[in-house]
Structure formats: C-alpha cells, structure tokens
Design a protein around this motif. Structure first.
Motif, PDB file in Angstrom:
ATOM      1  N   ALA A  23      44.122 -19.571  36.699  1.00  0.00           N
ATOM      2  CA  ALA A  23      44.411 -18.684  37.809  1.00  0.00           C
ATOM      3  C   ALA A  23      44.594 -17.250  37.362  1.00  0.00           C
ATOM      4  O   ALA A  23      44.281 -16.308  38.082  1.00  0.00           O
ATOM      5  N   THR A  24      45.100 -17.076  36.156  1.00  0.00           N
ATOM      6  CA  THR A  24      45.344 -15.708  35.710  1.00  0.00           C
ATOM      7  C   THR A  24      44.107 -15.070  35.102  1.00  0.00           C
ATOM      8  O   THR A  24      43.859 -13.879  35.295  1.00  0.00           O
ATOM      9  N   SER A  25      43.331 -15.871  34.367  1.00  0.00           N
ATOM     10  CA  SER A  25      42.171 -15.261  33.704  1.00  0.00           C
ATOM     11  C   SER A  25      40.993 -15.148  34.630  1.00  0.00           C
ATOM     12  O   SER A  25      40.379 -14.090  34.741  1.00  0.00           O
ATOM     13  N   GLY A  26      40.635 -16.256  35.302  1.00  0.00           N
ATOM     14  CA  GLY A  26      39.496 -16.237  36.210  1.00  0.00           C
ATOM     15  C   GLY A  26      38.200 -15.940  35.506  1.00  0.00           C
ATOM     16  O   GLY A  26      37.264 -15.457  36.126  1.00  0.00           O
ATOM     17  N   SER A  27      38.105 -16.211  34.228  1.00  0.00           N
ATOM     18  CA  SER A  27      36.904 -15.821  33.508  1.00  0.00           C
ATOM     19  C   SER A  27      36.282 -16.968  32.743  1.00  0.00           C
ATOM     20  O   SER A  27      35.508 -16.759  31.842  1.00  0.00           O
ATOM     21  N   ARG A  28      36.634 -18.229  33.130  1.00  0.00           N
ATOM     22  CA  ARG A  28      36.053 -19.357  32.443  1.00  0.00           C
ATOM     23  C   ARG A  28      34.582 -19.490  32.769  1.00  0.00           C
ATOM     24  O   ARG A  28      34.161 -19.225  33.886  1.00  0.00           O
ATOM     25  N   VAL A  29      33.785 -19.919  31.809  1.00  0.00           N
ATOM     26  CA  VAL A  29      32.363 -20.105  32.032  1.00  0.00           C
ATOM     27  C   VAL A  29      32.170 -21.334  32.895  1.00  0.00           C
ATOM     28  O   VAL A  29      32.767 -22.379  32.638  1.00  0.00           O
ATOM     29  N   PRO A  30      31.384 -21.276  33.944  1.00  0.00           N
ATOM     30  CA  PRO A  30      31.199 -22.433  34.804  1.00  0.00           C
ATOM     31  C   PRO A  30      30.523 -23.555  34.049  1.00  0.00           C
ATOM     32  O   PRO A  30      29.711 -23.337  33.179  1.00  0.00           O
ATOM     33  N   ARG A  31      30.878 -24.838  34.409  1.00  0.00           N
ATOM     34  CA  ARG A  31      30.378 -25.967  33.661  1.00  0.00           C
ATOM     35  C   ARG A  31      29.020 -26.439  34.137  1.00  0.00           C
ATOM     36  O   ARG A  31      28.391 -27.264  33.492  1.00  0.00           O
ATOM     37  N   THR A  32      28.523 -25.972  35.268  1.00  0.00           N
ATOM     38  CA  THR A  32      27.227 -26.406  35.749  1.00  0.00           C
ATOM     39  C   THR A  32      26.136 -25.614  35.065  1.00  0.00           C
ATOM     40  O   THR A  32      26.348 -24.539  34.519  1.00  0.00           O
ATOM     41  N   THR A  58      31.713 -21.893  40.537  1.00  0.00           N
ATOM     42  CA  THR A  58      31.756 -20.501  40.095  1.00  0.00           C
ATOM     43  C   THR A  58      32.903 -19.715  40.715  1.00  0.00           C
ATOM     44  O   THR A  58      33.033 -18.525  40.453  1.00  0.00           O
ATOM     45  N   VAL A  59      33.742 -20.367  41.532  1.00  0.00           N
ATOM     46  CA  VAL A  59      34.810 -19.642  42.210  1.00  0.00           C
ATOM     47  C   VAL A  59      35.807 -19.061  41.211  1.00  0.00           C
ATOM     48  O   VAL A  59      36.392 -17.988  41.452  1.00  0.00           O
ATOM     49  N   MET A  60      36.000 -19.708  40.061  1.00  0.00           N
ATOM     50  CA  MET A  60      36.978 -19.223  39.100  1.00  0.00           C
ATOM     51  C   MET A  60      36.499 -17.985  38.356  1.00  0.00           C
ATOM     52  O   MET A  60      37.264 -17.366  37.613  1.00  0.00           O
ATOM     53  N   GLU A  61      35.226 -17.606  38.546  1.00  0.00           N
ATOM     54  CA  GLU A  61      34.734 -16.360  37.952  1.00  0.00           C
ATOM     55  C   GLU A  61      35.176 -15.144  38.749  1.00  0.00           C
ATOM     56  O   GLU A  61      35.135 -14.028  38.248  1.00  0.00           O
ATOM     57  N   LEU A  62      35.565 -15.366  39.999  1.00  0.00           N
ATOM     58  CA  LEU A  62      35.923 -14.258  40.884  1.00  0.00           C
ATOM     59  C   LEU A  62      37.366 -13.835  40.646  1.00  0.00           C
ATOM     60  O   LEU A  62      38.165 -14.545  40.042  1.00  0.00           O
ATOM     61  N   ASP A  66      39.421 -12.698  45.908  1.00  0.00           N
ATOM     62  CA  ASP A  66      38.152 -13.030  46.556  1.00  0.00           C
ATOM     63  C   ASP A  66      37.890 -14.527  46.629  1.00  0.00           C
ATOM     64  O   ASP A  66      36.900 -14.950  47.240  1.00  0.00           O
ATOM     65  N   ARG A  67      38.726 -15.337  46.018  1.00  0.00           N
ATOM     66  CA  ARG A  67      38.426 -16.768  45.942  1.00  0.00           C
ATOM     67  C   ARG A  67      38.521 -17.462  47.286  1.00  0.00           C
ATOM     68  O   ARG A  67      37.720 -18.344  47.597  1.00  0.00           O
ATOM     69  N   CYS A  68      39.479 -17.095  48.105  1.00  0.00           N
ATOM     70  CA  CYS A  68      39.640 -17.739  49.414  1.00  0.00           C
ATOM     71  C   CYS A  68      38.401 -17.508  50.280  1.00  0.00           C
ATOM     72  O   CYS A  68      37.875 -18.446  50.885  1.00  0.00           O
ATOM     73  N   ALA A  69      37.934 -16.293  50.331  1.00  0.00           N
ATOM     74  CA  ALA A  69      36.748 -15.996  51.139  1.00  0.00           C
ATOM     75  C   ALA A  69      35.516 -16.718  50.606  1.00  0.00           C
ATOM     76  O   ALA A  69      34.677 -17.200  51.377  1.00  0.00           O
TER      77      ALA A  69
END
Length: 591
Positions: A23-32, A58-62, A66-69
């Motif tokens: 939640a704090t970083s939001g920069s993990r590489v998506p696994r797909t 990819t929501v955790m990249e945002l 912006d994640r809720c929207a």
C-alpha cells in the motif's frame, strides 16, 4: 488447538506486513505477462475509463489516490461470484492511507469463513451424509469412498468449483488441490509416522498411490495443453468410479480370502496375520467414539422418565456448549469455542441434523419445525451467492416469500401431527434437507473464500497459485492434519494414513471434474486455463516426485513407516515451500 491459533496469528502478521508494504510503495511489478501497464505519473481518470479491459493486477502500480477509480472502471476487477466485491472494499471503503486496516478486516473475515466451512462440514454436512448412507444401508466401503469422502472433502471440492468458475481464478483451484495434496502426503503423513511408527497396509497403500499418481499426471497433461474438454472432464469422474469399484472389489476378494482362511487355521495364526503389513484397511477397527459417547450419555440419564417442555427442548437444542466438557477443556479450546458459538447457533437455526445412533435420532420437534421455515429461505438467499435473492415471480412476487409461506405451511403440519418424544417415520428426510442446506452454505462460503484470496493476490502482488498452495490449502487441510495426528496418537495410524490418500484422490478428481463440468454448463464450451507459469510446474513436479519417492521408499522399507521416513517427508515439504516462494518472488526463473 494452540498450533491452530499460532498458525492464524502468523499468517495474519505476514499478510498485514505485506499489505502495508504494497500500500505504501505501489510500485510492485505486476505478475501477469499480458504486457498491460499504466504509468502512475501520467495516468488520468479518462485514460482509466478507456482501458476498461486492463488487467486488474496492475492496480498496485498506481498511486493510492487513483486505485479506487481504477477498480471501479476496470472490467477485470468485477467479481461476479461472491456477495461482496472485495477489491472495491479494499480500495474504496476507507481513505487510501487506511487500506492496511481494510486488508486486516478482510483477513479476519477470511478466518471466520474458514471457521464456517469447518463447522458446516464437520457438524452438519458429514453427520447428515452418514445418516443418509445409514438409511440407504450402504456398506462401510461404499460409504467411505462416496458419501463420507464427500463430507470430508466438501470445503476443498466447493472451493475448487468456485475457483474454476472463471479462468483468472482457476490458478487458485490448481494451487489448492496440488498444495493440499503435497501438504497431506508429506506433512500429515510424516507427522503420523513421527507420532506412531507402524506398518502400513501394503495393497491399499499401493492402490491409493497409483490412482493418485494417475490423477496428478492427467492434471499435468491438461495444464500443459491449457484446455479441458468434456471428455476429459468426464474422465476425471470416471476414474474415481473405477477407484471406487477397485476398493469395493478388492475388499470383497480380501474378505472372502480371510473367511476361507479362518475356517482352516487357528485363531492365534489369524491374529498374527491381522498385524502383518499385508492386511487390508477393512481390518482396522472403526474409531467412531459412539460407544463411549453412549456410555457417557447413559451415565447422566435420569433414573425416572420425564417429559421436557417444548420451550426447554428448543432452547437446549440451540446450546452448542456442553457444560461437562467445558470444565475439562483447556483455555485455548474455550477461547476458540467462544468465537465459534455464535456461528454455530446460527447454523443450528438453519440446518437440521439426523443422528441414527441416538435413541431419538436427534429429533427436536420445535427446532426441526423451525428448520422447515429457515432452511428453504436460506437456500434461496445464498444459492449462487444470492443470485435469486431479488428474483420476482412474474415480476411481482418474491421467490423467497413463496418458500417462506411453503415452509410455514409444512412446519404447521409437522408440529400438529408429531410429538416431542417420538420422531416421525419421515424423519430421515430431514437428513436430506440438512445435506442440501449445508452444501449450499459451504458453496457460498467457498465462493467468498476464493473472492477474498483473489483480492489478497491483487493487493499483495501474489499469484493465485501461491495463494492456493498456501492459504487455501492450509485452511482446508489444517483440520485433517490435527484429526489424523489424533487418530495416530490414539493407536490408529493405519486409519490416519488411509484418510491421507483416500481423501485427496476424491478431492483431486471431483474438484477438477465437477468444477470444470459446472463451468462448461455455463459457457457451453471447453474450459480455458491461463498459461501455466513456472510455479505451477514446480508444484506439479514436487507433488509427483513426492508420490514417486513414497512409491519406491515404502516398499523398500517393507511398508514400515518410521520416524526417519516422517522426518524425510517434513523436510521435503519445507524444501518444496522454499523453492515455491523463491519462484514466486522471482529469485528462481527460467533463462
């Protein structure tokens, strides 16, 4: 019980820490590997609205704001199965800085869902299945590999069916079935061997291992192809039918041979043969605890007969706590019982239970009459996650109200035509009603478990496969683990090891077979699976390797399972789990 609570605390802390980091970083590489991604510095709401087919992972990249929207405007984030959209709850219920709190609440809810699954299966589903098999006069062999296997594997079966509903959650089913398989055949079997070294029944052991290896190999081929046809789905169910017939025929042949030997040899020779490693599972004494329970109840039976009032029968039927047992149990058991009691009372209000071993067959006239009202309504409200809860007949009359009125009518008839002391002749039908209601509730709870785990996978950037082989597999198998170890400590290690292999064969074949069959009925086409990643192959290869090693080592040890073998199995599972987690986090990869 202390181990269960420690396990839950460990998992909660691990997931909370992971959610805080995500939640704090939001920069993990998506696994797909779909190549779909969004630049969090340039993404706008309009862009998100246009990319409604983007992968939800990819929501955790945002950025957190912006994640809720993104979740609301991305079709892949829609969770059709389940009563709640947990992704919506995770990112929209509370402000972005409180997302870890939302995740914590979801983890607590997941813990309660596992309790609901366990309670419904053990207290309601299994007893009613046992009552049905007794009413049908089935032999122990047939009942053990059909009705009782379904009762013991109900959480795994319904979780797999729920996960197979959509391709993006099928990895949960594969991970859970394979993960539970390797957990049971290594951790549970190894623990039984450590607790009580013994000589396993040779022919049943080889039979179960061979059939399970065939099921695993078949699933391995299907994963490689990426599709499951109708013929292959029916083949899963057909293979289990062959397994059931093999169990019945082999037991019949063995009993005939034993009968012929008993007529020509002395009893002491028979006793030595009974303890040999070539004996059958049918020679194992049945550990049901019925006799002790009946003696325990007769000790407290009043000397003079008396008739309880209807209100007293109703209230006592809703009390799941035995005061005599409460005083003898440790503190950890009492704490967990306090947590489970409200859930158990709610289930008692909805699900009837028939017990053929009791004098009154567990007939509770006021409560059973109430079941005729509550059970149909609960089925309507929870079937397929409440899809018929708002259904109107011809657009005017609610379906649940129709079932409520029919239940009131039947309840009034039963109440006026029966007595408190004598169960009616049609009382076994209540076992069928209890079976249906508990199956619907288990299915609903399993769908919620899959939805929560899918949400955790998105938030923590974990694949469905690793969630299936860890949380879902552990949650569904931890009860079997402690029950089998208890069986071994009480002197029944053969029964425990038979339960290890017999149950997972049923779960694998019926979990995949029924799950894919239901999906085919919905889509009228073959089931398409997501491309299997390296972790899936690690999981399948590890399970296959553990079975092959057991198939080789146990006969070489003259079918004696000792502490060395148990330690080997536990070490094998630890090594597998380490490799699986390293693969999930990218430390081990191809090329």
């Amino acid at each position: 019980m202390k181990a269960v609570m420690s396990f839950c605390v460990f998992i909660s802390v691990f997931l909370i820490l992971s959610s805080c980091q995500g939640a704090t970083s939001g920069s993990r590489v998506p696994r797909t590997e779909s190549g779909v991604g969004l630049d969090k510095t340039n993404t706008t709401l309009s862009t998100m609205s246009q990319n409604i087919n983007d992968e939800c992972d990819t929501v955790m990249e945002l950025s957190p704001a912006d994640r809720c929207a993104f979740v609301k405007n991305t079709s892949d984030c829609d969770m059709e199965d389940g009563f709640l959209n947990y992704l919506d709850l995770a990112f929209c219920l509370l402000p972005p800085n409180l997302t870890p709190l939302t995740i914590t609440l979801c983890i607590i809810w997941l813990f309660f869902l596992f309790i609901i699954l366990g309670l419904t299966a053990s207290k309601f589903f299994c007893p009613n299945l046992s009552a049905i098999s007794t009413s049908l006069h089935l032999t122990h062999n047939v009942a053990g590999v059909t009705f009782l296997a379904l009762g013991n594997g109900a959480p795994d079966i319904f979780s797999a069916m729920a996960a197979f509903s959509y391709p993006h959650t099928a990895g949960l089913a594969i991970g859970a079935l394979f993960g539970a398989g390797i957990f049971v055949t290594t951790v549970v079997a190894g623990s039984v061997a450590l607790v009580k070294p013994f000589a396993v029944a040779s022919r049943p052991f080889l039979r179960d291992v061979i059939f399970y290896m065939a099921a695993v190999f078949w699933t391995f081929v299907i994963l490689f192809r990426g599709t499951i046809s109708l013929g292959e789905t029916l083949g899963y169910l057909g293979l289990y039918v062959v397994y059931v017939l093999t169990v019945i025929i082999s037991a019949y042949i063995y009993n005939r041979q034993k009968y012929s030997r008993n007529s020509s040899i002395q009893s002491d020779t028979h006793y030595q043969e009974f303890n040999s490693s070539d004996s059958s599972d049918d020679d194992i004494p049945c550990l049901s605890g019925r006799t002790n329970q009946q003696e325990y109840e007769s000790e407290y039976r009043p000397l003079l007969p008396y008739s309880e009032s209807t209100s007293h029968i109703f209230l006592s039927s809703l009390n799941p706590v035995d005061s005599r047992k409460w005083r003898r149990k440790p503190l950890s058991w009492r704490v967990l019982k306090v947590v489970k009691t409200p859930l158990e009372v709610l289930l008692l209000l909805c699900i009837p239970v028939v017990d053929p071993d009791k004098e009154d067959k567990n007939w509770r006239r006021p409560l059973n009459c109430l079941h005729l009202i509550t059970a149909p309504v609960v089925c309507v409200l929870t079937f397929q996650s409440g899809i018929y809860a708002d259904y109107l007949i011809q657009g005017e009359f609610p379906l649940w109200l129709l079932f409520l009125l029919l239940g009131l009518f039947l309840s009034a008839i039963v109440f006026c035509t029966t007595t408190n002391d004598e169960p009616p002749s049609y009382h076994p039908l209540f076992a069928l009603l209890g079976f249906v209601v508990s199956a619907v509730l288990i299915s609903a709870a399993a769908s919620e478990v899959v939805s929560v785990l899918h949400m955790l996978g998105v938030v923590l950037s974990l694949s469905n496969t690793v969630l299936g082989l860890t949380l879902l597999a552990w949650g569904n198998s931890i009860g079997d683990c402690f029950s089998d170890i208890t069986l071994a400590r009480q002197g029944y290690p053969r029964m425990a090891i038979s339960a290890c292999f017999g149950g997972i064969i049923f779960n694998m074949l019926f979990g995949v077979g029924l799950g894919c069959l239901v999906q085919m009925a919905k889509t009228q086409s073959e089931v398409q699976l997501e491309p299997a990643g390296l972790l899936t192959w690690v999981l399948a290869a590890s399970l296959g390797l553990s079975l092959v090693l057991s198939f080789i080592i146990v006969p070489l040890s003259r079918f004696h399972l000792g502490r060395a073998y148990g330690s080997f199995l536990l070490a094998f599972y630890g090594l597998f789990l380490l490799i699986a987690l390293l693969t999930e986090f990218g430390k081990i990869h191809l090329g």
